[in-house]
Design a protein around this motif. Sequence first.
Motif, short mmCIF file in Angstrom:
data_model
loop_
_atom_site.label_atom_id
_atom_site.label_comp_id
_atom_site.label_asym_id
_atom_site.label_seq_id
_atom_site.Cartn_x
_atom_site.Cartn_y
_atom_site.Cartn_z
N HIS A 68 130.81 88.59 91.64
CA HIS A 68 129.92 87.44 91.54
C HIS A 68 129.86 86.83 90.14
CE1 HIS A 68 127.36 86.24 94.95
NE2 HIS A 68 127.98 87.28 95.50
N GLU A 69 129.77 85.54 90.13
CA GLU A 69 129.63 84.83 88.84
C GLU A 69 128.37 85.28 88.12
OE1 GLU A 69 130.11 82.95 85.63
OE2 GLU A 69 131.72 83.10 87.15
N ARG A 70 127.25 85.44 88.90
CA ARG A 70 125.96 85.83 88.32
C ARG A 70 126.08 87.19 87.63
NH1 ARG A 70 122.82 86.05 85.52
NH2 ARG A 70 120.57 86.13 85.59
N THR A 71 126.77 88.13 88.29
CA THR A 71 126.96 89.46 87.71
C THR A 71 127.78 89.38 86.44
OG1 THR A 71 127.08 90.25 89.99
CG2 THR A 71 127.64 91.83 88.27
N ARG A 72 128.85 88.59 86.50
CA ARG A 72 129.72 88.45 85.32
C ARG A 72 128.93 87.92 84.15
NH1 ARG A 72 134.09 87.28 88.94
NH2 ARG A 72 133.57 85.07 88.99
N ALA A 73 128.11 86.90 84.41
CA ALA A 73 127.33 86.29 83.33
C ALA A 73 126.35 87.30 82.74
CB ALA A 73 126.57 85.08 83.87
N PHE A 74 125.71 88.08 83.65
CA PHE A 74 124.73 89.07 83.18
C PHE A 74 125.42 90.13 82.33
CE2 PHE A 74 122.76 93.25 83.87
CZ PHE A 74 121.56 93.03 83.23
N LEU A 75 126.54 90.65 82.84
CA LEU A 75 127.21 91.73 82.12
C LEU A 75 127.77 91.25 80.78
CD1 LEU A 75 128.97 93.60 85.05
CD2 LEU A 75 127.03 94.39 83.67
#
Lengths: 264, 254
Positions: free
Chosen positions: A253-260
């Motif tokens: 997920h894009e959201r996960t990538r951004a968070f990590l």
Amino acid sequence: MPPTDSTAVAGQPAIRFENVVKKFGDHVVLDDLNFDVQRGERVTLIGPSGSGKTTILRLVMTLEHLTGGYVFVDGEPLTHMEVNGRRVERRPKDVARTTQKIGMVFQQFNLFPNMSVLENITEAPVHVLGRSQDQARTRGLELLDQVGLADKADEHPTRLSGGQQQRVAIARALAMDPEILLLDEVTSALDPELVGEVLGVLRDVAKSTDITMLIVTHEMQFAQDVSHRVLMFDGGSIVEEASPDVMFTAPEHERTRAFLQAVL
Amino acid sequence: MNDNIDALIAALPDLRSGVFITLQLTVGGVVLAFVIAIVLGLAARSPRWPARVPARVLIEFFRGTSLLVQLFWFFYVMPLFGIQLDALLCGVLALGLNYGAYAAEVVRGSINSVPKGQWEAATALSLSPARKLRKIIWPQAWAIMIPSLANLAVMLLKGTAVAYIILMHDLTWETDQLRQDTGNTFFAYGVGMIIYFLISYAMVLGANALERHAKRRLGQGPPKGGLFSVRITDKATTDPKPAANAGSGGAGVA
């Protein structure tokens, strides 16, 4: 490493969230949340603050009131159950029996300042589990030894450093022989140089026991090392679910990538 | 002046019995007020309304009506309903109820100011509600409430002076007798003042010792010192340095 075999034997997950809703006033923190944690499994919840991770742990420990849906522990309803199609609260006594299986370690340690380190650890085994003082004391000293604080048994908790206090809190939770251990940002209140000693103790616990663990942490390396599974939360729902190797190296997920990207 | 001293010496037995009455009222009032404070203070924070509402009504009623009027009620009004109470009992009841209502708020507030994390940790260990309150919360709330309770106890001591209105020969009454014997208002009330002050100061010292003991149990106390030692702010709570380890070593570890 897969969860232990007991899952297959017992059939019931250690923790099950079924259509869980949690609101604070009008603010919806968790909306129709569903997930299982198998016995012996160690699951880490990650995500931005306010995504509902800590609320999940607090619901399991019955520190928050469940607005809707059901939580099951070992197949037993926790605070609410369905009777004749109606959702009813369980009696406090029944809830207490179930929560005995659950231990929790808090961000702020929360040791009892009116008791010595050892008394902190033996209080509940003696007065909740009905163990003898001697039994509880022996086990307490063992646990203190395990967390590297055997020489602090008679010390006052307020005289210990944050890292030492948190290790005592871990020993205190383990003294109840929990089937489930909830770890709520246990290193967030610590000075950076004290984080290692606490995580070290938890790694040992993870390696040497099959206690089911539900972990909320910002220590991504720790999460990767000890978890069987990682759940990425945002806005009260699961965005992505993967093994730590996948989650931390190739999240979908894009959201996960951004968070990590922001936290690593 | 010598006349005054002679009159004082002659009045000593009466003054002593006046002090005794005042102490009886004080001790009786403090004990009753403390019991009432705990019962009402705990009930007032109950989530169940049948406990909370009556407690609130009683607290507000006894706080909101004058001690003097309460005293009159017990002594002069109750007999109209056929209930004749001993003057000392009237005094203890009025003082205990009035100050107990104030103290109940102190108890409630102190329990509420114990950090939430302490309740949660006790819940996470499955301690029963009664044990949680008695073993975890109360010892911490106790240390918080002592100074305010001591304040109220000293005020109660001074409040006992109204007892002479219900014809009790307490310290104030005996002081007034001394005034009449000597004809010296300054001298007589000076003596009364000093005696009240000595009793209240003894109470303050006692409360300080209690507070130090309670705080030491929480690991917050200053190092041991005499009653008159200068207070040091509670550094231990934030200072984890090994220097603070003087209290107890690793004894008892097998």
